[in-house]
Every structure is written in structure tokens, then in C-alpha cells.
Scaffold this motif. Sequence first.
Motif, PDB file in Angstrom:
ATOM      1  N   VAL A 138      20.099  10.235  65.936  1.00 14.84           N
ATOM      2  CA  VAL A 138      18.711  10.850  65.843  1.00 14.84           C
ATOM      3  C   VAL A 138      18.105   9.762  64.723  1.00 14.84           C
ATOM      4  N   VAL A 139      16.860   9.567  65.187  1.00 13.26           N
ATOM      5  CA  VAL A 139      16.072   8.341  64.401  1.00 13.26           C
ATOM      6  C   VAL A 139      14.656   9.034  64.082  1.00 13.26           C
ATOM      7  N   LEU A 140      14.262   9.315  62.810  1.00 14.08           N
ATOM      8  CA  LEU A 140      13.014   9.855  62.418  1.00 14.08           C
ATOM      9  C   LEU A 140      12.365   8.986  61.632  1.00 14.08           C
ATOM     10  N   ALA A 141      11.165   8.586  61.792  1.00 14.86           N
ATOM     11  CA  ALA A 141      10.040   7.736  61.007  1.00 14.86           C
ATOM     12  C   ALA A 141       8.706   8.397  60.814  1.00 14.86           C
ATOM     13  N   ASP A 142       8.261   8.427  59.614  1.00 16.62           N
ATOM     14  CA  ASP A 142       6.946   8.745  59.355  1.00 16.62           C
ATOM     15  C   ASP A 142       6.178   7.274  58.605  1.00 16.62           C
ATOM     16  N   GLY A 143       5.225   6.950  59.476  1.00 16.47           N
ATOM     17  CA  GLY A 143       4.558   5.863  59.049  1.00 16.47           C
ATOM     18  C   GLY A 143       3.302   6.422  58.104  1.00 16.47           C
ATOM     19  N   GLN A 144       3.079   5.171  57.356  1.00 12.21           N
ATOM     20  CA  GLN A 144       2.233   5.644  56.198  1.00 12.21           C
ATOM     21  C   GLN A 144       0.663   6.040  56.578  1.00 12.21           C
ATOM     22  N   SER A 145       0.143   6.928  55.998  1.00 11.17           N
ATOM     23  CA  SER A 145      -1.077   7.483  56.254  1.00 11.17           C
ATOM     24  C   SER A 145      -0.946   8.257  57.401  1.00 11.17           C
ATOM     25  N   SER A 146      -1.717   8.485  58.325  1.00 10.65           N
ATOM     26  CA  SER A 146      -1.872   9.602  59.492  1.00 10.65           C
ATOM     27  C   SER A 146      -2.475   8.946  60.584  1.00 10.65           C
ATOM     28  N   GLY A 147      -2.541   9.559  61.571  1.00 16.91           N
ATOM     29  CA  GLY A 147      -3.173   9.403  62.837  1.00 16.91           C
ATOM     30  C   GLY A 147      -2.349   8.072  63.419  1.00 16.91           C
ATOM     31  N   ARG A 148      -3.536   7.571  64.678  1.00 22.66           N
ATOM     32  CA  ARG A 148      -3.023   6.373  65.182  1.00 22.66           C
ATOM     33  C   ARG A 148      -2.229   5.197  64.593  1.00 22.66           C
ATOM     34  N   GLY A 149      -2.654   4.853  63.484  1.00 23.02           N
ATOM     35  CA  GLY A 149      -2.320   3.501  62.551  1.00 23.02           C
ATOM     36  C   GLY A 149      -0.662   3.843  62.130  1.00 23.02           C
ATOM     37  N   ALA A 150      -0.535   5.163  61.708  1.00 27.12           N
ATOM     38  CA  ALA A 150       0.687   5.652  61.260  1.00 27.12           C
ATOM     39  C   ALA A 150       1.657   5.787  62.337  1.00 27.12           C
ATOM     40  N   LYS A 151       1.101   6.126  63.896  1.00 23.96           N
ATOM     41  CA  LYS A 151       2.064   6.272  64.814  1.00 23.96           C
ATOM     42  C   LYS A 151       2.409   4.861  65.291  1.00 23.96           C
ATOM     43  N   VAL A 152       1.502   3.922  65.358  1.00 24.25           N
ATOM     44  CA  VAL A 152       1.921   2.455  65.585  1.00 24.25           C
ATOM     45  C   VAL A 152       3.156   2.048  64.625  1.00 24.25           C
ATOM     46  N   VAL A 153       3.019   2.451  63.579  1.00 21.90           N
ATOM     47  CA  VAL A 153       3.915   1.842  62.452  1.00 21.90           C
ATOM     48  C   VAL A 153       5.262   2.708  62.832  1.00 21.90           C
ATOM     49  N   SER A 154       5.280   3.787  62.806  1.00 22.84           N
ATOM     50  CA  SER A 154       6.763   4.603  63.019  1.00 22.84           C
ATOM     51  C   SER A 154       7.185   4.330  64.417  1.00 22.84           C
ATOM     52  N   MET A 155       6.590   4.179  65.476  1.00 26.99           N
ATOM     53  CA  MET A 155       6.949   3.674  66.879  1.00 26.99           C
ATOM     54  C   MET A 155       8.020   2.393  66.648  1.00 26.99           C
ATOM     55  N   MET A 156       7.048   1.599  66.043  1.00 26.48           N
ATOM     56  CA  MET A 156       7.781   0.151  65.780  1.00 26.48           C
ATOM     57  C   MET A 156       8.974   0.416  64.954  1.00 26.48           C
ATOM     58  N   VAL A 157       9.143   1.076  63.950  1.00 24.11           N
ATOM     59  CA  VAL A 157      10.414   1.149  63.145  1.00 24.11           C
ATOM     60  C   VAL A 157      11.407   1.735  64.155  1.00 24.11           C
ATOM     61  N   VAL A 158      11.048   3.192  64.587  1.00 23.25           N
ATOM     62  CA  VAL A 158      12.017   3.723  65.382  1.00 23.25           C
ATOM     63  C   VAL A 158      12.795   2.885  66.604  1.00 23.25           C
ATOM     64  N   ARG A 159      11.717   2.238  67.373  1.00 21.74           N
ATOM     65  CA  ARG A 159      12.079   1.491  68.481  1.00 21.74           C
ATOM     66  C   ARG A 159      13.126   0.367  67.954  1.00 21.74           C
ATOM     67  N   ARG A 160      12.949  -0.179  66.877  1.00 23.54           N
ATOM     68  CA  ARG A 160      13.649  -1.185  66.309  1.00 23.54           C
ATOM     69  C   ARG A 160      15.073  -0.687  65.981  1.00 23.54           C
ATOM     70  N   VAL A 161      15.017   0.476  65.454  1.00 23.43           N
ATOM     71  CA  VAL A 161      16.356   0.865  64.963  1.00 23.43           C
ATOM     72  C   VAL A 161      17.347   1.372  66.242  1.00 23.43           C
ATOM     73  N   ILE A 162      16.521   1.988  67.227  1.00 20.79           N
ATOM     74  CA  ILE A 162      17.146   2.510  68.611  1.00 20.79           C
ATOM     75  C   ILE A 162      17.849   1.365  69.052  1.00 20.79           C
ATOM     76  N   GLY A 163      17.107   0.224  69.265  1.00 14.20           N
ATOM     77  CA  GLY A 163      17.462  -0.994  69.874  1.00 14.20           C
ATOM     78  C   GLY A 163      18.930  -1.549  69.264  1.00 14.20           C
ATOM     79  N   LEU A 164      19.040  -1.435  68.146  1.00 15.59           N
ATOM     80  CA  LEU A 164      20.040  -1.887  67.288  1.00 15.59           C
ATOM     81  C   LEU A 164      21.206  -1.041  67.282  1.00 15.59           C
ATOM     82  N   LEU A 165      20.930   0.314  67.208  1.00 17.10           N
ATOM     83  CA  LEU A 165      22.148   1.213  67.361  1.00 17.10           C
ATOM     84  C   LEU A 165      22.750   1.116  68.836  1.00 17.10           C
ATOM     85  N   ALA A 166      21.805   1.018  69.621  1.00 14.52           N
ATOM     86  CA  ALA A 166      22.532   0.620  71.119  1.00 14.52           C
ATOM     87  C   ALA A 166      23.296  -0.405  71.298  1.00 14.52           C
ATOM     88  N   GLU A 167      23.124  -1.398  70.701  1.00 11.94           N
ATOM     89  CA  GLU A 167      23.866  -2.547  70.809  1.00 11.94           C
ATOM     90  C   GLU A 167      25.314  -2.401  69.902  1.00 11.94           C
TER      91      GLU A 167
END
Length: 239
Positions: A34-63
Motif C-alpha cells: 500500500v502506497v500513500l503520498a501527500d503532495g505539498q499544499s492542496s488541490g490540483r497541484g498537490a494531486k499532480v505531485v502525489s500521483m507522480m510519486v505514487v506511480r513511480r513507487v508502484i512501478g518500481l515495487l511491481a518490478e
Amino acid sequence: MEIQIAVAKINKYAVSESGDTLEVVERPGGGVSVVLADGQSSGRGAKVVSMMVVRRVIGLLAEGVRDGAAARAASDYLYSERNGKVSSTLNIISVDLSSETVVLARNNEVPMYIANDESIECIDEPSRSIGTARNIKPVITEIPIQSGLTLVIYTDGLMHAGEKHGTPMDVGTTLRGLLEDSDPSPQALADALLAQAMRLDDNRPVDDISVVVLRMLQHTGDNVRRMTVRLPFNIKNGG
């Protein structure tokens, strides 16, 4: 045994998009992360950051990349993409069936909790958010898989609930009370923690809140794997 995972999330009041992102991935050697990230600030900008982080981690763990290495790689990636000017918290819980352990990787200033039948432990060793420098390492905790084990991670919106009104959330005390009074399901536990935070904020959360509860329980019934997701939303144009 059986792994049960439950999540309860809510956006910051009057903000349409949460800056928290959570994903679940099966591990190549057996188990789940389970991977949980909280991007700096809030709203759309924070969502873009947290999604970037989580997708990176998920891809590496899957490998098959180890959790600590995946967290460091995600931090370096965010640092490179945003020139060290944007941060994100990151928590990873992995039930690794190949090693028969639960691994917790934490890049988050807020603590996490480990509970079993006898005690509740707060893991609050100093930890840094990712993305502001190269080679930021997570705090790693590894414990044997055991029946009755309960793990709770969350974003800082939970811990800071109520501060605006002078009644800050005491996560540890609330968790202890919930576990001592009954044997709640993971979803009931996550929902109760979120509900308490909401009450302290007069149902107007001052930040995004995400709560994740993972429990190891004795397996009963068939061997079918199941997952249920509930995602309330509104259609902007009606219908």
C-alpha cells in the motif's frame, strides 16, 4: 491468515480535489504493498505531485525493487522534476510473503501506529518528506507477520484536526480506545478515526485526510481474493 486493508479519505473543505493519493499493488514474490503520498499544499497541484510519486513507487515495487530503494528513487525523481522546490510525504506498507514480514517505509513527519493483542506502539522516529534533496532515505521498520497485527498510517490532516479550535486530535488515544472497546473491522477503525477528525473540525476539514488500516487476521471461508472500492462523486453538469 488473511490481509485486510481499509481506507477512509476526505478532501479539504471546499476543495474539489484531494492532494493525497493511494494505490495498492501485488508484490512479485507474493503479498501486497500500500502506497500513500501527500503532495505539498492542496488541490490540483498537490494531486499532480502525489500521483507522480505514487506511480513511480508502484512501478518500481511491481518490478521487484525493495521498498527503501523505491522510496529513494521516487524522492530523487521528484527532486529532479521540480528542482527541489516541492515536497511530498510518502508511506509504504508491504506485506512480503517471501520474507514473511511486514515492511513499513516512512518519509513522513507524522507518526504511524503498530498494534497487536497486547500493545500499541507509536513509530515516531524523525523522518523527512521526499523531493527536497537527493538520496533522502525512509525510516524502515520490519516486523514478523502475525495474526492480530494492526497497522495505521495517515496523512497530516488527521493529526492536525481540531487544532483550529484548540482541541487537537490525539490519534494514539483515540486508536487505543477503539481497539480496547471492541474488535473493529479495518473499515470500521478507519471510518471511526476519520469521523473523530471530522467532528473536531466541525465537519469542515482544514486539510485533506487519508487513513489506512491494515490488519492480519486468521483466515476463514474460501480462497477468493476480494476488493471493494467506494468513490462518491458529483456530476458537474447534472444527470
